[in-house]
Design a protein around this motif. Sequence first.
Motif, short mmCIF file in Angstrom:
data_model
loop_
_atom_site.label_atom_id
_atom_site.label_comp_id
_atom_site.label_asym_id
_atom_site.label_seq_id
_atom_site.Cartn_x
_atom_site.Cartn_y
_atom_site.Cartn_z
N ILE A 1 -2.94 8.32 3.51
CA ILE A 1 -2.50 9.71 3.37
C ILE A 1 -2.31 10.33 4.74
N VAL A 2 -1.21 11.04 4.92
CA VAL A 2 -0.95 11.77 6.16
C VAL A 2 -0.60 13.21 5.81
N LEU A 3 -1.35 14.16 6.38
CA LEU A 3 -1.06 15.58 6.17
C LEU A 3 -0.23 16.09 7.34
N LEU B 1 -9.54 19.24 -2.73
CA LEU B 1 -9.34 18.43 -3.94
C LEU B 1 -9.55 16.94 -3.68
N LEU B 2 -9.47 16.55 -2.42
CA LEU B 2 -9.59 15.13 -2.05
C LEU B 2 -11.03 14.69 -1.90
N GLU B 3 -11.95 15.63 -1.94
CA GLU B 3 -13.34 15.39 -1.55
C GLU B 3 -13.99 14.20 -2.23
N ASP B 4 -13.82 14.03 -3.53
CA ASP B 4 -14.53 12.98 -4.27
C ASP B 4 -13.69 11.74 -4.51
N ARG B 5 -12.59 11.61 -3.84
CA ARG B 5 -11.70 10.47 -4.07
C ARG B 5 -11.83 9.44 -2.95
N ASN B 6 -11.50 8.18 -3.32
CA ASN B 6 -11.51 7.10 -2.34
C ASN B 6 -10.09 6.79 -1.90
N TYR B 7 -9.92 6.44 -0.64
CA TYR B 7 -8.62 6.12 -0.07
C TYR B 7 -8.86 5.29 1.19
N ALA B 8 -7.81 4.71 1.73
CA ALA B 8 -7.96 3.82 2.88
C ALA B 8 -7.83 4.54 4.22
N TYR B 9 -7.13 5.66 4.23
CA TYR B 9 -6.79 6.30 5.51
C TYR B 9 -6.41 7.75 5.25
N LEU B 10 -6.86 8.65 6.12
CA LEU B 10 -6.47 10.05 6.07
C LEU B 10 -6.16 10.51 7.48
N GLY B 11 -4.90 10.81 7.75
CA GLY B 11 -4.48 11.30 9.05
C GLY B 11 -4.05 12.76 8.95
N ILE B 12 -4.43 13.55 9.93
CA ILE B 12 -4.09 14.97 9.93
C ILE B 12 -3.30 15.29 11.19
N MET B 13 -2.11 15.82 11.02
CA MET B 13 -1.27 16.27 12.13
C MET B 13 -1.77 17.62 12.63
N GLY B 14 -1.87 17.75 13.94
CA GLY B 14 -2.25 19.04 14.50
C GLY B 14 -3.25 18.89 15.64
N PRO C 1 0.84 -1.20 0.00
CA PRO C 1 0.00 0.00 0.00
C PRO C 1 0.88 1.25 0.00
N ARG C 2 0.40 2.29 -0.67
CA ARG C 2 1.15 3.54 -0.69
C ARG C 2 0.86 4.37 0.55
N LEU C 3 1.89 4.93 1.12
CA LEU C 3 1.76 5.93 2.18
C LEU C 3 2.18 7.26 1.58
N ILE C 4 1.22 8.16 1.39
CA ILE C 4 1.47 9.47 0.80
C ILE C 4 1.54 10.49 1.93
N ILE C 5 2.69 11.09 2.11
CA ILE C 5 2.87 12.09 3.16
C ILE C 5 2.93 13.46 2.50
N ILE C 6 2.02 14.32 2.89
CA ILE C 6 1.99 15.69 2.36
C ILE C 6 2.81 16.55 3.32
N GLY C 7 3.97 16.97 2.84
CA GLY C 7 4.89 17.73 3.68
C GLY C 7 6.24 17.04 3.73
N ALA C 8 7.29 17.84 3.92
CA ALA C 8 8.65 17.28 3.94
C ALA C 8 9.52 17.94 5.00
N GLU C 9 8.87 18.41 6.06
CA GLU C 9 9.64 19.01 7.16
C GLU C 9 10.41 17.91 7.91
N ASN C 10 11.20 18.33 8.88
CA ASN C 10 12.06 17.38 9.60
C ASN C 10 11.28 16.29 10.31
N ASP C 11 10.07 16.61 10.83
CA ASP C 11 9.33 15.59 11.57
C ASP C 11 8.75 14.51 10.66
#
Length: 391
Positions: free
Chosen positions: A289-291, A305-318, A224-234
Amino acid sequence: MEMHDLCAIAAREPRCVLATAVKVEGHAYRKQGVSMLLTEEGVMYGSISPGCLESDLQARVDRVLDTQQLEFVEYDMRPEDDLSWGETIGCGGLIIVLLEPVCAELRSILSQMHTYFQSGSAVELTRSFYDQYTRIHYVIQLAEGAERQTSLYPSPAVKGASLNPINTMITDDIPRLSLVVIQSSEADDLRSNSGESDLQRDGLTEVEKWDIPLQISAKYVPKPRLIIIGAENDVIPVARLGKSAGFRVVVADWRETLCNAERFPGVEFVRGFPSEIIPVLDIQSGDYIVLMSHQFPREREFLELLEDRNYAYLGIMGSRTRTARLLNDLPPLKQLHSPVGLTIGADGPEEIAISIAAELIACKRAAVAAERRNVQRGIAHATDGHRASGR
């Protein structure tokens, strides 16, 4: 280590052996169907046991490579005495391991499997054994609909044979192994005319005594793909642990200076703003997906933009407050986990990364379990949608 990895490693290892547990009875560390690679230089990729069997398997590598012959190895750890295996064997089952030299035919098969995996396709690999299990015939095909098929050398005719499925098993470890046995009234036709094999005992080969089927099919799914939005040190420890947990990691960010192999070895990159990366990512139903870009406007744009798409997981940092603002006026999002990660009292980037990786693993295993039982199965802190609890 998944078959996805082993196929890639086999392409760069000139002399190696594929070891596969083709039969498992009783308690064992890994499931039936799991594989590993052993090289001539003594490097091992993956595992079949917690370390009990690998040294013995490695000792057989030179012979398998030199003879270019298949080899079956029995490890019967069911007796309770410690004379043979010692007190720390850690399991008490029967394991039959098939050793295959990765030569021209098998190497080509593994290369094609890797191509399928990279395109997101599941693959079925079928092994058919002939001449007292001394010859093997490989076939691969796409698991969904069998649109394409590759067969290496022609299959010998087996007179009076019929195929009957005897077992289907879905494991937590991908692959999924199904066994098919060829029943023939003229079993002698499968025996070599050159005399008894070294495997023969009392008129039957050891493999026949183990009741190893003449045909074994294994279905493998891509990572499975893990898509991480962001590239900061953490993000660095999250990407590292995601890889270790069996994900194909993609880091997406619009800041090119942050997206490089020195910071993120072994991951893929998609560079651009949300409107640019969404078409490139082509998000599918099996993606995680992890934001964690820490850029509010960019994450809001991505979620829209993600509204109409299917995915297995959406995690939001914050924090809860930030996430509530981020989601304000948006339709409910599917498979949402916020705050991201299991609640383990994590503090600092490394521990937070561990909590995120643990939640990803929990969700991935829940999906496998749901498919196996054909029912939805929940996991605490992993499938309960938008959570208000802290990490």
